[in-house]
Design a protein around this motif. Structure first.
Motif, PDB file in Angstrom:
ATOM      1  N   LEU A 187     -12.765   6.707 -15.895  1.00  0.00           N
ATOM      2  CA  LEU A 187     -11.924   7.078 -14.746  1.00  0.00           C
ATOM      3  C   LEU A 187     -11.209   8.413 -14.916  1.00  0.00           C
ATOM      4  O   LEU A 187     -10.562   8.894 -13.978  1.00  0.00           O
ATOM      5  CB  LEU A 187     -10.829   6.016 -14.537  1.00  0.00           C
ATOM      6  N   LEU A 189      -3.820   3.789 -10.603  1.00  0.00           N
ATOM      7  CA  LEU A 189      -5.159   3.725 -11.191  1.00  0.00           C
ATOM      8  C   LEU A 189      -5.085   3.449 -12.692  1.00  0.00           C
ATOM      9  O   LEU A 189      -5.947   2.744 -13.241  1.00  0.00           O
ATOM     10  CB  LEU A 189      -5.914   5.030 -10.915  1.00  0.00           C
ATOM     11  N   ARG A 222       0.854  -1.183   0.000  1.00  0.00           N
ATOM     12  CA  ARG A 222       0.000   0.000   0.000  1.00  0.00           C
ATOM     13  C   ARG A 222       0.886   1.227   0.000  1.00  0.00           C
ATOM     14  O   ARG A 222       1.613   1.490   0.937  1.00  0.00           O
ATOM     15  CB  ARG A 222      -0.927  -0.003   1.211  1.00  0.00           C
ATOM     16  N   GLY A 227      -4.523   6.292  -4.157  1.00  0.00           N
ATOM     17  CA  GLY A 227      -3.372   5.428  -4.455  1.00  0.00           C
ATOM     18  C   GLY A 227      -2.504   5.976  -5.569  1.00  0.00           C
ATOM     19  O   GLY A 227      -1.499   5.350  -5.932  1.00  0.00           O
TER      20      GLY A 227
HETATM   21  C1  HEM Z   1     -11.007   1.856 -10.384  1.00  0.00           C
HETATM   22  C2  HEM Z   1     -11.465   2.460  -9.350  1.00  0.00           C
HETATM   23  C3  HEM Z   1     -10.721   2.740  -8.084  1.00  0.00           C
HETATM   24  C4  HEM Z   1     -11.217   3.492  -7.088  1.00  0.00           C
HETATM   25  C5  HEM Z   1     -12.576   4.155  -7.047  1.00  0.00           C
HETATM   26  C6  HEM Z   1     -10.213   3.536  -6.044  1.00  0.00           C
HETATM   27  C7  HEM Z   1     -10.345   4.203  -4.856  1.00  0.00           C
HETATM   28  C8  HEM Z   1      -9.450   4.194  -3.833  1.00  0.00           C
HETATM   29  C9  HEM Z   1      -9.676   4.719  -2.512  1.00  0.00           C
HETATM   30  C10 HEM Z   1     -10.957   5.378  -2.022  1.00  0.00           C
HETATM   31  C11 HEM Z   1      -8.568   4.516  -1.799  1.00  0.00           C
HETATM   32  C12 HEM Z   1      -8.340   4.857  -0.323  1.00  0.00           C
HETATM   33  C13 HEM Z   1      -8.721   3.625   0.445  1.00  0.00           C
HETATM   34  C14 HEM Z   1      -8.310   3.618   1.875  1.00  0.00           C
HETATM   35  O1  HEM Z   1      -7.416   4.384   2.264  1.00  0.00           O
HETATM   36  O2  HEM Z   1      -8.877   2.809   2.629  1.00  0.00           O
HETATM   37  C15 HEM Z   1      -7.613   3.879  -2.667  1.00  0.00           C
HETATM   38  C16 HEM Z   1      -6.343   3.522  -2.288  1.00  0.00           C
HETATM   39  C17 HEM Z   1      -5.480   2.829  -3.087  1.00  0.00           C
HETATM   40  N1  HEM Z   1      -5.714   2.379  -4.353  1.00  0.00           N
HETATM   41 FE1  HEM Z   1      -7.400   2.589  -5.393  1.00  0.00          FE
HETATM   42  N2  HEM Z   1      -9.122   2.820  -6.430  1.00  0.00           N
HETATM   43  C18 HEM Z   1      -9.390   2.298  -7.670  1.00  0.00           C
HETATM   44  C19 HEM Z   1      -8.575   1.475  -8.402  1.00  0.00           C
HETATM   45  C20 HEM Z   1      -7.322   1.114  -8.047  1.00  0.00           C
HETATM   46  C21 HEM Z   1      -6.466   0.284  -8.819  1.00  0.00           C
HETATM   47  C22 HEM Z   1      -6.821  -0.347 -10.165  1.00  0.00           C
HETATM   48  C23 HEM Z   1      -5.296   0.191  -8.145  1.00  0.00           C
HETATM   49  C24 HEM Z   1      -4.052  -0.501  -8.569  1.00  0.00           C
HETATM   50  C25 HEM Z   1      -3.838  -1.685  -8.675  1.00  0.00           C
HETATM   51  C26 HEM Z   1      -5.421   0.930  -6.922  1.00  0.00           C
HETATM   52  C27 HEM Z   1      -4.457   1.070  -5.963  1.00  0.00           C
HETATM   53  C28 HEM Z   1      -4.607   1.700  -4.773  1.00  0.00           C
HETATM   54  C29 HEM Z   1      -3.598   1.750  -3.743  1.00  0.00           C
HETATM   55  C30 HEM Z   1      -2.204   1.147  -3.808  1.00  0.00           C
HETATM   56  C31 HEM Z   1      -4.166   2.452  -2.681  1.00  0.00           C
HETATM   57  C32 HEM Z   1      -3.513   2.696  -1.341  1.00  0.00           C
HETATM   58  C33 HEM Z   1      -3.250   4.134  -1.036  1.00  0.00           C
HETATM   59  C34 HEM Z   1      -2.999   4.339   0.444  1.00  0.00           C
HETATM   60  O3  HEM Z   1      -2.723   3.403   1.186  1.00  0.00           O
HETATM   61  O4  HEM Z   1      -3.090   5.477   0.842  1.00  0.00           O
HETATM   62  N3  HEM Z   1      -6.665   1.478  -6.890  1.00  0.00           N
HETATM   63  N4  HEM Z   1      -8.175   3.680  -3.891  1.00  0.00           N
END
Ligand code: HEM
Length: 155
Positions: free
Chosen positions: A105, A119, A47, A114
Motif C-alpha cells: 500500500l 489506510l 465517512r 479516506g
Molecule cells: C486497502 C485498500 C483500500 C483502498 C484501495 C481504498 C480505496 C478507497 C476509495 C477509492 C475511496 C473512495 C470511495 C468513494 O468515495 O466511494 C475510499 C474512501 C474511504 N476509505 Fe478507503 N481504501 C482502502 C482501505 C481503507 C481502509 C483499511 C480504511 C479504514 C478503515 C478506509 C477508509 C476509508 C474511508 C473512511 C473513506 C471515506 C472517504 C470519503 O468519504 O471521502 N479505506 N477508499
C-alpha cells in the motif's frame, strides 16, 4: 334469514374536544415503528472527508499506476502468511491483505480518499473486514493492481 345477522358492527363516534384528544392520543405508540426504528438503527461507519495533497487525485493515481513505476517493491509474486504481513506495517513499507491478495500500500497511502491515517489501519494485517465495512464497492483488483505482491496463505 334474520336481517340483523348482516348488521354492520356499531362504531361509536364521539365529538370530543381538542383538550380530550391530547389526553387520549395514541400516536406515536411507544412501541410503534416511529419510536422503535430509530432505536434499532445501527450506526453506520463514519465517512470522513479528507483533503488530499495536490497531485494526489484519483486521476493522478491512475497516471502513476500506468507510468511503469515499480509500486510493488518485490521482484516476483509470492506467498505470504499473516506473520510476514506483520513485518510491513510502517508508512514507508505498508502491506495488507484483502480477500486473499496481498498488496503493497505504500505508494497509495497519500492517494487514499479516506486519508493516510485510515489506510494505515490496514497495514501489516488482513484488512478484509475493515475494508468491507467501509467501502465494499471499491475494487482493489483495479485500484491496486500494480501494488499486488502475492497471495495470503495459512501460517
Ligand atoms: C486497502 C485498500 C483500500 C483502498 C484501495 C481504498 C480505496 C478507497 C476509495 C477509492 C475511496 C473512495 C470511495 C468513494 O468515495 O466511494 C475510499 C474512501 C474511504 N476509505 Fe478507503 N481504501 C482502502 C482501505 C481503507 C481502509 C483499511 C480504511 C479504514 C478503515 C478506509 C477508509 C476509508 C474511508 C473512511 C473513506 C471515506 C472517504 C470519503 O468519504 O471521502 N479505506 N477508499
Amino acid at each position: 334469514m334474520d336481517s340483523s345477522e348482516f348488521a354492520a358492527p356499531s362504531i361509536k363516534f364521539s365529538l370530543s374536544t381538542q383538550e380530550e384528544d391530547k389526553d387520549t392520543s395514541i400516536f406515536p405508540l411507544p412501541n410503534g415503528p416511529q419510536m422503535v426504528a430509530p432505536l434499532q438503527t445501527k450506526k453506520k461507519p463514519r465517512r470522513v472527508k479528507v483533503a488530499l495533497e495536490p497531485g494526489h487525485s484519483p486521476l493522478d493515481w491512475a497516471k502513476l499506476k500506468n507510468s511503469g513505476a515499480d509500486l510493488r517493491g518485490v521482484p516476483c509474486i509470492g506467498k505470504y502468511t499473516l506473520e510476514d504481513l506483520k513485518k510491513h506495517k510502517s508508512e514507508t513499507d505498508a502491506w495488507c491483505a484483502i480477500q486473499g491478495k496481498v498488496y503493497n500500500l505504500t505508494a497509495y497511502l497519500n492517494f487514499h480518499p479516506g486519508g493516510k491515517k485510515e489506510l494505515m489501519r490496514a497495514a501489516g494485517r488482513d484488512a478484509t473486514k475493515l475494508f468491507m465495512n467501509v467501502h465494499s464497492w471499491v475494487s482493489t483488483d483495479i485500484l491496486l493492481d500494480q501494488c499486488f505482491v502475492g497471495f495470503l496463505v495459512p501460517s
